[in-house]
Design a protein around this motif. Structure first.
Motif: not given
Length: 258
Positions: A57-58, A62-65
């Motif tokens: 889940l982390a 954390s994905k920028d897009d």
């Protein structure tokens, strides 16, 4: 002369008694160390599942897009809280064998769906299933049914039973489900498999861990069943082995419902 002999006999008896007492204490210490070692191994293995889930889940968030809706954020938050609670409950197992008399996990009554609990346990153990084995849900009760109990302990006990079934089932299927009795005062969760069944010599002390076996796998399973049984009793439930089931092994976890 006779007095000296009598005194010598008494001294020998006292020394023999003390030696026997020390041998008993030494055996108990060895048994305790072995039990603690087995407990730590089982706990370390079980705690990996929720930790992997939290890690996954982390990585997602954390994905920028990545764009998440309010509902998706709510679901992820709920899953993280669930896994945190599960880890906390797993750590509370320590209290069962603690020597300080601590009460450990504080029981919390909450309403939950038994069917959903079964499905979550299936999802949590999918990676443990051997190739060629099906892990499925037996839908014996309506989805509208809800019960009240300590949900985390219920799920922890059921997870242990599913994990053990996955360990010993080489082919066929493992089925998880639940049902209420005719009086509707108790609910029974079950895990049945098409494995090799329980050896005859192990059945008499199924929920009482001993160190009489040379098979580490059997010993670890007995220890896990002992923990599961103690946890079930903590919420007024119990475990039983269904000796009428002939396709493999069927374990049942029964508890009163409110």
């Amino acid at each position: 002369m006779w007095i000296a002999i009598i005194v010598l006999i008494i001294v020998c008896l006292i020394l023999a008694y003390r030696l026997k007492s020390q041998q008993t204490q030494l055996s108990e210490c060895r048994n305790s160390d072995k039990k603690k070692s087995a407990f730590i191994k089982a706990l370390a293995r079980e705690i990996r599942t929720p930790l992997h889930s939290v890690s996954g889940l982390a990585e997602i968030i954390s994905k920028d897009d990545l764009y998440l809706s309010k509902e998706e954020k709510k679901n992820i938050s709920s899953q993280i809280k669930y896994n945190a609670n599960l880890i906390s409950t797993l750590l509370d197992e320590v209290s069962i064998y603690s020597e300080d008399g601590s009460t450990g996990h504080q029981l919390v009554d909450e309403r939950f769906s038994p069917n959903r609990i079964c499905q979550r346990c299936i999802d949590a153990n999918l990676q443990q299933v051997k190739q060629g084995v099906r892990l499925l849900f037996r839908h014996n009760m309506g989805d509208e049914q809800f019960v009240s109990a300590d949900r985390h302990i219920v799920e922890l006990v059921l997870n242990k039973l599913v994990h053990i079934a996955c360990k010993f089932t080489q082919k066929g299927e493992i089925a998880v489900g639940c049902s209420k009795d005719e009086t509707r005062r108790a609910i029974t969760f079950f895990v049945e498999d098409t494995g090799g069944g329980i050896p005859v010599e192990r059945r008499s002390a199924l929920f009482q861990w001993t160190e009489t076996t040379d098979d580490a796998k059997d010993e670890e399973t007995e220890f896990e069943l002992t923990i599961a049984h103690k946890l079930a009793m903590k919420i007024d439930g119990y475990l039983r082995w269904d000796n009428t089931y002939t396709k493999g092994t069927r374990m049942e976890f029964t508890l009163p419902v409110r």
